[in-house]
Structure formats: C-alpha cells, structure tokens
Design an enzyme around this catalytic site. Structure first.
Site, PDB file in Angstrom:
ATOM      1  N   THR B 192      15.893  54.022   2.665  1.00  0.00           N
ATOM      2  CA  THR B 192      16.203  54.944   3.752  1.00  0.00           C
ATOM      3  C   THR B 192      15.490  56.271   3.577  1.00  0.00           C
ATOM      4  O   THR B 192      15.482  56.850   2.503  1.00  0.00           O
ATOM      5  CB  THR B 192      17.715  55.172   3.820  1.00  0.00           C
ATOM      6  OG1 THR B 192      18.304  53.978   4.310  1.00  0.00           O
ATOM      7  CG2 THR B 192      18.059  56.306   4.754  1.00  0.00           C
ATOM      8  N   ASN B 400      14.380  48.061  -8.353  1.00  0.00           N
ATOM      9  CA  ASN B 400      14.878  47.328  -7.195  1.00  0.00           C
ATOM     10  C   ASN B 400      15.506  45.989  -7.517  1.00  0.00           C
ATOM     11  O   ASN B 400      16.182  45.404  -6.683  1.00  0.00           O
ATOM     12  CB  ASN B 400      13.764  47.152  -6.169  1.00  0.00           C
ATOM     13  CG  ASN B 400      13.606  48.420  -5.375  1.00  0.00           C
ATOM     14  OD1 ASN B 400      14.503  48.800  -4.636  1.00  0.00           O
ATOM     15  ND2 ASN B 400      12.497  49.105  -5.581  1.00  0.00           N
TER      16      ASN B 400
END
EC number: 2.3.1.35
Lengths: 405, 405
Positions: B192, B400
């Site tokens: 984001t 990640n």
C-alpha cells in the site's frame, strides 16, 4: 470412436518415427551444463511445420530467419544453440543466423529454407561462428540421442523437460513428443522459453498452426503473459506424416483427439517449465472458475500466478490470501469481493467474500507441499482458466543478480 | 514574475500554517515500529480537499468512506492507522471505518463528513475497534508533532518520508508539505502506498484535484503502474487557505508555480518510497527520451523500472543491458532496436543499437552507486518520461515470505 492417449515412460523428442537428433559442446557457454550447447533436430522425410514466436518488439535474429523459412510448404531440421541469444547483434547477428542455417543445410544435404533456427542465452553478444560451424559438421544424428536434445537447450534450467505420448485411434497409431527449456522467473519477465514438438502424424499445415496456437494458449501462454515475452521465445512443431494416418485437417473427430494429445504434451512441458523457475521449490496452480468471461478468467489466473507477493507468500508457506485477492482485483477483470469463494487446496478460506475461519496453521503446513493448488470462484459467469507459476525465493535473486558476469 | 521554491531542512506535514497532528500506539500492530500505529492530521480551519485512490477492484473499506466524504465542499481531518488494512472485511469492516471516522469527529468536535480515513497493513483482519476508539480520544494534537505523523503510517518502511517547501511569489508566501509510506516491491505489485499533502495556500477545489492528479502522474504513478495497485492506495491533499493568497484556480501564472512546487513535493516523496523498497539498496531512475509519444515513454520507463530481471541485475551490479532492451521491447510501445541509444550513467553503451564497447568492469563498479540512472533514447519522437524503482534483493523475498505469520 475408440481412442487412447498414453504417456511413455522414457519418451523423447525422437520417439515419433523418422526423427533424429545429435548434440555437441561447441564452446558457446564458458562452462556447459551437460557439456552440450548446440543441437540439431532432423526428420528423414520433409515435414509440415508450425511456429509461434515472441511478441516482443525487440526480437532476436533467429526469430526472423525461422519465421521466414516457415513460409515455405515444408521444413526438415531445426538447429538450436544455448549460451548466446544472438539478440541485439544488429545486421552482423542476422548474417550469423543465416550462416548457421546454411552450414546446417549443407551438412544435412538440404536447402537453407528447410532449416529452422533458435538461440537462447545472453543478449548482446555475437555467436562464436567458427566454433559453431565446425561443431555443426561434427554432430552425429541418431534416433537414440533423443534426451541429448532436451539437455543441450538448457540454460539456467535445473532439469531437462521432455515428454512423449502414443495415440491410438481406431486401428492407426501415432506419436507426439516435445522438449522445452525455460527457467528464469518465467512470468512476468521471462527468460527465454523454447519449445519443440515433433509428431509422425500426417497433419495439414493450416491445421498444424491452428492446433499449436490452441495448445499454446492453454499451456505456454498461461505461464507467461501475452506481450511479456523475451527476445527469443519460440515454439516449433514438425509433423513428418510417417504414421500414414488420414491427414488431420481440423474437420474430423480424429483431429480432436490429435488436439487433445497435443494439449497434454504442451501442458506437461509448460508445467515442467513453471516448476523449474529459477530458485523455485513449489509449483503453483491457479484455477479460476466463474469469471465473467474466458478472457477475464485468463487475466485473473495469470495475475495471481505472476504476483511477486503471492509467490513470496507461497515460498514462506504464509496463507496470506489477501494478496491473492489483491492480485485478482488489479487484473483488470470483473471482480466482486462479496461473491468470491477461495480455496487453498481443499480448504475453503473465503465463502462469498467472508472468512470461513480455516485454521491458519493447517493452511501453512499445507502450503509446504510441492504442488500448491489455489482455486478462485468469482461466481460471476462461466469463464474458466488455469495458470501455473512457481514460488519466488531468495535463490532467484542470486541467480539473476549475476548471470552475464 | 519573481518566484522561489525552497526545500526546508526539517520540514514536516505541519509546516504549513494551521495544521496539527498527534500519534499514539493503539496496539494494532503486535510490535510497533516507532511505537506508533494511529495518527490524526488536523487543520484548525476548514480545508478544500482532493484525493486519488486505488484503481484495484478489490478496495478496502476506508477508500469508500474517504471518497464519499471528499464529495463535500470541505474536510478538516484525516485519521490513519497502520498494521491493519481493513480490506476483505465485508460490511463489518465498513461499519468499523465509519465508527473510526465518527469517533474522530466527536473527539475533534466536528461532523463525520469532515473526516477522511486511511488504513494500511494486513488484508483480511478486522480492526481492534475498542483499542482504536479509546486511543483516538487520547491523541494530543500539536503543530510540533509533525514528524510523528510520518512515523505512525509506516509498515515495512525502514525510514519515514516527508518534505516541506516554502514558496514565495511576488510578496506572498505559502507552504506545501507531505508525508508518505510505501515499501513493498512498489512496482509491479505494490504494498500500500499512502500519501498526504498539506498546504496553507488558498486553492479552488477543482484546481486542487486537477493539480494533485498532474503531480501524481509524474511521481507516484511513475513508481507504480496504473491498475497495478493495492487495495488501499490513497493520496490526499488538504488546503486550508491560511496563507491568504489570491486563490489558485489554474488560470494564472501563480497557479503554475503552485503546480511546480506540488510536483517537487510529490516527486521527492515518490523517490523516497522507491528508494525504500523492501530490501532495496539502490534507487533506479529510468529516463526515457525520444519515444513516439508521451504514453509510449511512460510505458517504457515503467516497464524497465519494474522489470525483475533489470532490478536483480542492478542489485548484482551486472551491466546486463540486454535485459533493459528486452523490457522496453515488451512494454507495448513503439521500439526499433536499430535506433536505440542507451546510457548507464554517463557511459553510452549502445549507439543506434550498436554496442559502443564500453568497459564492462567500469560499468559494473559504476552500478554499485546508491542512485543508478539509466537513460534510453528511442530516437522515434518527442515523448519523454521518468520512472523510479529499486533493486531486487534476496532480502525482499525474506520480508515478503513472512509478513502475516
């Protein structure tokens, strides 16, 4: 109509009748995996041929030459090297590709137009033409060398990729076989993908091209993105007709069986390529159902299969399904979160957009499997598609941070 | 007309007159970077406001609420949390976002329509509303807390990102400031991105929206791909008019200076976001010139900046320029390899598609710089554009592969 399609345990590109190969170490690669970097695929009778090539606007010299020669009614051989892509080499590179085709034709006692060509490897370097010409003349062709072909085309691949099937339809029999190389991240910015399919079936040239495109659209094109291709991507098919079947031309039930067998060969090779993505430990299969259209299903399947965040989550066995939905949402396809059913393997994680409370620890241990199947039902229409990818590992970065030097 | 734009050394989101912030640790994150995960940005007079939101079809609840409230003529506050995206949370998540806005409005003695909202963090989890409501009431607002705002919005960011500029135009003076958070791989499948811009200039609502879009198109949209956005991406701007300048409405030279200053603020923040991509060591700037059109230039710049193969090559200081050309070639833009000039920093590597023989060892050591500038001249037309990215490291994968668990 009775028909059967059997996968042959030790099949290779020369399983169909009349095909021979030979491979050699020409010294194109500094260190050669398998000690092979140059190979010829040959049919002892003329073939109908088909080809599908990269949509990249930066295309390597061999792509132009092959596309040109496919314009002739038949072809008979393909010469392939690994270690150097012959891309970004200008007019000199075009001359090199032509020279490679001519040398192959002379050696095999045929015309240059009979020979197709493919190269894979580093961009921007010239081919070592003296070594290549000398080595082409030294290659010995044999039906027994089938597996060598699949080995000689490898670059960063860790395994060779090949398959052969036998097809029986009401009293006659033919074979379809193939070999491929891939590696790289495949999607979204692939290393070169090369695929070679042989068959001894008799097939019309138009139908062969049609059938190859159909098969590619549900196999190789679902591990890459249209337009997201390397400079050298090529898929070839040769059909020499030695099975003496009634020629397949797309207008009979027989042609459907041929298509089905070709699909099996191409999907098997495509999955092998995805599974062997650089540094990959897991094959990821994305099954999309209920999309608003076929095109939407393809968009979503490829967006999810290619998402770096999904790929790293699978690598870490992290059931972060939000990333799957985010990738689907940005795919461009119609998407309504309130309708989505999502499955990780057999576990339903979301039902109509609501969490089902599936156990995250169980999901995480399930994600450690070698083949991870993610299923999305959009509940919007009839569109269905499947795409394949692999997990993204730290190893991928290491391989790609140091390829030329 | 005389004008000047100065970057202020210790500027923050509250540098423009009349803005205050406060931040707190509400316990939304398990472990909080900076011990902050909830913050309010506030203006002591009503603001004209503008916003740009994710194009993802899977949008988080706060995006809907903010877009709705921006339909009113003015707004006065923005409440932001990190640690939870409030995405994929259905109607319950919508109710939570509304509750968060209402609590903020009550605490600040304003109407819910005055309050905008943004969330960032993990998808699919509900906000801990009890903690959030209690914490909102405890936040103390002050002009001095400016830097806390930039810190509270961080997720995997390693540094806070903020800037303020002072603009003088013929006798009057105003400020523009901003804060952003990013991290993630940014492009192509971003984490984001949240951006917040404040100004004490007086600006018409229509022109503010126009100017913000103009600035985003050459900054935040050049580190991401249109359509390749997360569920929560939002860029907000508040203008409270306390500088008492003649209102900028896009029809004067003054408006141009305002646009120029806003571009500087947005580009600085966007570059900070790119530089701080997860695991990144290097900022990559792709300058494209001579493309057939502006749109083509943008396509090429983003394709190269986002290519995993280019990113890993830069990470490994490998001058593998073939990957740059392959990414440009697949971008969809017009491309003719025979015309391309390519520069790595000051070194011309290709001239009209031909290798110049630049020394690969020198190029490799040059690539070890913190800012790597790659310039492509297509020599096809007048299109120009710049995009930013970062190198792709093994560290990215580690971050990640294990974000939720």
């Amino acid at each position: 109509m009775k028909s059967s399609i059997d996968i042959l345990p030790d099949g290779s590109i020369t399983t169909p009748k009349g095909f021979k190969t030979g491979a050699i170490y020409a010294g194109i690669k500094k260190k050669s995996k398998n000690n092979l970097d140059l190979t010829i695929l040959y049919s002892d009778t003329p073939c109908v041929a088909a080809g599908i090539f990269t949509t990249n606007k930066f295309r390597a010299a061999p792509v132009y030459i092959s596309e040109h020669n496919l314009g002739f009614p038949d072809n008979r051989a393909i010469v392939v090297n690994s270690g150097c892509a012959n891309a970004g080499t200008g007019e000199a590179g075009m001359a090199d590709a032509i020279e490679m085709v001519k040398t192959t034709a002379e050696t095999l006692n045929m015309q240059p137009k009979d020979v197709l060509i493919a190269s894979t490897g580093v961009i921007g370097h010239r081919l070592p033409m003296d070594k290549i010409k000398e080595s082409i003349r030294l290659i010995g062709l044999s039906q027994r060398n089938g597996h060598d072909f699949a080995r000689a085309i490898m670059t960063t691949d860790t395994r060779s990729k090949e398959i052969a099937v036998r097809v029986n339809i009401e009293g006659f029999q033919f074979y379809i076989a193939g070999a491929a190389k891939g590696a790289g991240m495949i999607h979204p910015n692939m290393a070169t993908l090369l695929g070679f399919i042989t068959t001894d079936a008799s097939v019309s040239k138009d139908f062969l091209q049609f059938a190859l495109k159909e098969a590619a659209d549900i196999s190789f094109n679902m591990i890459t993105v249209d337009g997201d291709t390397s400079t050298n991507d090529s898929l070839f098919m040769l059909a020499n007709g030695q099975a003496e079947n009634p020629t397949f031309a797309g207008d009979t039930e027989y042609s459907l069986v041929f298509q089905q067998a070709l699909n099996i060969v191409c999907q098997s090779l495509a999955k092998s390529v995805a599974r062997d993505g650089e540094g990959a430990k897991r094959l990821i299969e994305i099954q999309v159902e209920g999309a608003a259209s076929l095109e939407d299903a393809r968009l979503i399947a490829r967006a999810v299969a290619g998402s770096p965040l999904v790929k790293t989550a699978v690598h870490g066995a992290d059931p972060n399904w939000g990333r799957i939905l985010a990738a689907a949402g940005r795919s461009g396809a119609d998407f309504d979160i309130e309708r989505v059913d999502l499955y990780l393997g057999e576990s339903r994680v979301l039902q109509k957009g609501q969490r089902t409370g599936a156990d995250e620890k169980e999901l995480s241990s399930w994600l450690k499997q070698v083949e991870v199947i993610i299923k999305l039902n959009l509940n919007l229409g009839e569109g269905k598609s499947t795409a394949w990818g692999c997990d993204l590992s730290a190893e991928y970065v290491k391989i790609n941070a140091d390829y030329t030097t």
